[in-house]
Motif scaffolding. Structure first.
Motif, short mmCIF file in Angstrom:
data_model
loop_
_atom_site.label_atom_id
_atom_site.label_comp_id
_atom_site.label_asym_id
_atom_site.label_seq_id
_atom_site.Cartn_x
_atom_site.Cartn_y
_atom_site.Cartn_z
N GLY A 118 0.85 -1.18 -0.07
CA GLY A 118 -0.03 0.10 -0.02
C GLY A 118 0.71 1.24 0.18
N GLY A 119 0.62 2.12 -0.93
CA GLY A 119 1.05 3.42 -0.95
C GLY A 119 2.67 3.55 -1.42
N VAL A 120 3.18 2.46 -2.16
CA VAL A 120 4.48 2.26 -2.61
C VAL A 120 4.76 3.31 -4.14
CG1 VAL A 120 5.13 0.20 -1.52
CG2 VAL A 120 3.99 0.32 -4.08
N ILE A 121 3.51 3.25 -4.53
CA ILE A 121 3.57 4.02 -5.95
C ILE A 121 3.67 5.71 -5.40
CG2 ILE A 121 2.43 4.76 -8.02
CD1 ILE A 121 3.34 1.97 -7.89
N ILE A 122 3.02 6.01 -4.60
CA ILE A 122 2.91 7.74 -4.05
C ILE A 122 4.49 7.77 -3.42
CG2 ILE A 122 2.13 9.22 -2.27
CD1 ILE A 122 -0.45 7.62 -2.61
N LEU A 123 4.93 6.69 -2.74
CA LEU A 123 6.23 6.64 -2.29
C LEU A 123 7.19 7.10 -3.37
CD1 LEU A 123 8.10 6.83 0.29
CD2 LEU A 123 8.24 4.05 0.06
N ALA A 124 7.28 6.40 -4.41
CA ALA A 124 8.14 6.27 -5.40
C ALA A 124 8.04 7.47 -5.99
CB ALA A 124 7.83 5.11 -6.42
N LYS A 125 7.05 7.94 -6.31
CA LYS A 125 6.95 9.42 -6.87
C LYS A 125 7.49 10.40 -6.21
CE LYS A 125 2.40 8.98 -8.05
NZ LYS A 125 1.20 9.54 -8.51
N LYS A 126 7.16 10.52 -4.89
CA LYS A 126 7.77 11.46 -3.89
C LYS A 126 9.28 11.26 -3.82
CE LYS A 126 3.75 11.87 -0.63
NZ LYS A 126 3.36 11.63 0.77
N LEU A 127 9.95 10.09 -3.86
CA LEU A 127 11.01 9.69 -3.67
C LEU A 127 11.85 10.40 -4.92
CD1 LEU A 127 12.81 6.20 -2.88
CD2 LEU A 127 13.57 7.55 -4.61
N LEU A 128 11.26 10.29 -6.12
CA LEU A 128 11.95 10.98 -7.15
C LEU A 128 11.79 12.43 -7.14
CD1 LEU A 128 13.19 10.48 -9.94
CD2 LEU A 128 11.04 10.24 -10.99
N ALA A 129 10.70 12.91 -6.83
CA ALA A 129 10.72 14.41 -6.77
C ALA A 129 11.75 15.00 -5.52
CB ALA A 129 9.34 14.78 -6.31
#
Length: 441
Positions: free
Chosen positions: A120-131
């Motif tokens: 749960g939430g890994v896609i959001i985490l990945a996007k935040k991580l990149l940004a």
């Protein structure tokens, strides 16, 4: 069986390892192009460099600033960025840009890549991580440019700033200068900017986002609390140790002013946590300092970070379990939270597997390399922790030695447990056996 069916049969750890090795292979091919080098380099040296960049280690067999052209150095930077942030993080970005839907298998792969326990939430985490990564690297690039452009000119200053901002945040330790950052040993601006960058990259992205979201220490997750307190205490102890152990060493900080001694100790005490830059000659450090740095390199940075090693929370979980056992406490607890038995077992497995691989590497290197034992141990642990510090052995490694260090770097980056899962033959057992004690100790 065709290639597509083989890939489908791979477990997430195996698939991640395959992707990782594929990018190393591509990097090797690119670094072997005449356009990438100023002179001929062997395939093994290109492979070593690509692996070191992809694993964000920083060990080098040829000088980055002189052996590679601008094109070659850009390839190294791209490999560092890919390796530091994780291939799957970039895959998320590419999928979203292409309008592709990210399915369950991709969720699992991203979870494995980011070392998360929940899908749960890994896609959001990945996007935040990149940004977050791009923002920090941009800030560090700007600050370094302000310092280096007046010294090196626009072209040299901007590229040096770009290279070191990416290398520092991703804890890679690569530098375009053969002496790393030794020329800035007494420069407080460079010392602070570089350490700020690799501490942010090494503390773990989940920790950064948890702090950003919750603001107050009491609301942080247990992992975040342990990482924050553990990092602060470890760094303070490290600075005190390096300063005291090297204070009178004329080959390192003995002849410096008190202010420069503190700066040099501060920088060199923090880099073993997988950053890999140095302002002191590593081979000139006293043996007790080297031994302490070896311990720091093995522990490494934080989970879901750009760094390697067994990870700080793994080490802390083991220390807390030992403390609880000695005190005969019924459970392992800290900050009014209990640590699960599965966490302790996982930490023990990571540590034992890591020690085993490092021990095997040291044993083989001691046979193949003409170097002192402490140089070999230092090199092997530096590779496992993806640190990049060296006592000068890297450039003199034999072909077998290079292959061993390459292998250890890959293990250190993907994680000993992930590698074990990748090569293990998983069998589901539905039988439960009677328990019986064995004598220990």
């Amino acid at each position: 069986m065709n290639e597509k069916n083989i890939i489908k049969r791979l477990d997430p750890p195996q698939f991640l390892l395959l992707i990782f090795l594929t990018f190393i292979f591509i990097g090797t091919l690119l670094l072997k192009l005449p356009l990438a080098t100023t002179d001929h380099i062997t395939v093994l040296n290109a492979f070593f460099t690509a692996t070191s960049a992809m694993t964000v280690t920083g060990l080098i067999v040829v000088d980055t600033g002189t052996a590679f052209t601008l094109f070659g150095q850009i390839i190294i930077l791209l490999l560092i960025q890919l390796g530091g942030l994780g291939i799957m993080t970039f895959a998320v970005f590419i999928f979203l840009m292409a309008g592709r839907k990210i399915g369950f298998k991709e969720h699992v792969l991203i979870t494995q890549s980011l070392n998360q326990n929940s899908i749960g939430g890994v896609i959001i985490l990945a996007k935040k991580l990149l940004a977050f990564s791009l923002i920090v690297e941009t800030i560090v690039f700007t600050l370094l440019s302000i310092r280096w452009v007046p010294i090196l000119g626009w072209k040299g200053g901007l590229f040096a700033s770009l290279f070191h901002s990416i290398s520092a945040f991703n804890n890679a330790g690569f530098s375009t200068w053969s002496d790393s950052l030794s020329r800035f040993i007494g420069d407080p601006i460079i010392n602070i900017i570089i350490t700020f960058s690799f501490i942010l990259g090494g503390i773990g992205f989940t920790v950064i986002f948890d702090i950003w979201r919750k603001k107050k220490f009491g609301k942080f997750s247990l992992h975040t609390k342990l990482m924050v307190i553990g990092t602060i205490i470890t760094n303070i102890i490290s600075i005190i140790f390096v300063l005291s152990l090297e204070f009178d060493n004329p080959n390192t900080i003995g002849n410096l002013s008190l202010g420069d001694k503190i700066q040099a100790s501060y920088f060199q005490a923090l880099t073993p946590r997988t950053a890999g830059f140095n302002t002191l000659e590593i081979a000139s450090l006293n043996d007790p300092t080297l031994f302490f740095i070896i311990l720091l390199m093995f522990i490494g940075a934080g989970s879901a970070s750009t760094g390697g090693g067994i990870k700080l929370t793994t080490f802390l979980a083991l220390m807390l379990s030992v403390s609880s056992f000695i005190k005969k406490e019924s459970e392992i607890s800290i900050f009014q939270r209990a640590i699960t038995d599965s966490t302790v077992v996982r930490s023990l497995a990571i540590t034992v597997i890591g020690v085993t691989f490092v021990f095997i590497g040291i044993f083989i290197l001691d046979i193949t390399e003409d170097a002192s034992f402490i140089m070999i141990v230092f090199e092997a642990v530096s590779a496992f922790g993806t640190v990049g510090l060296s006592m000068g052995l890297t450039g003199d490694l034999t072909s077998v030695g290079k292959v061993i260090i390459i292998t250890i770097m890959v293990i250190g980056k993907v994680g000993p447990l992930t590698l074990a899962f990748s090569i293990a033959n998983h069998k589901k057992v539905n039988v439960r056996y009677a328990r019986e004690e064995i004598l220990t100790g």
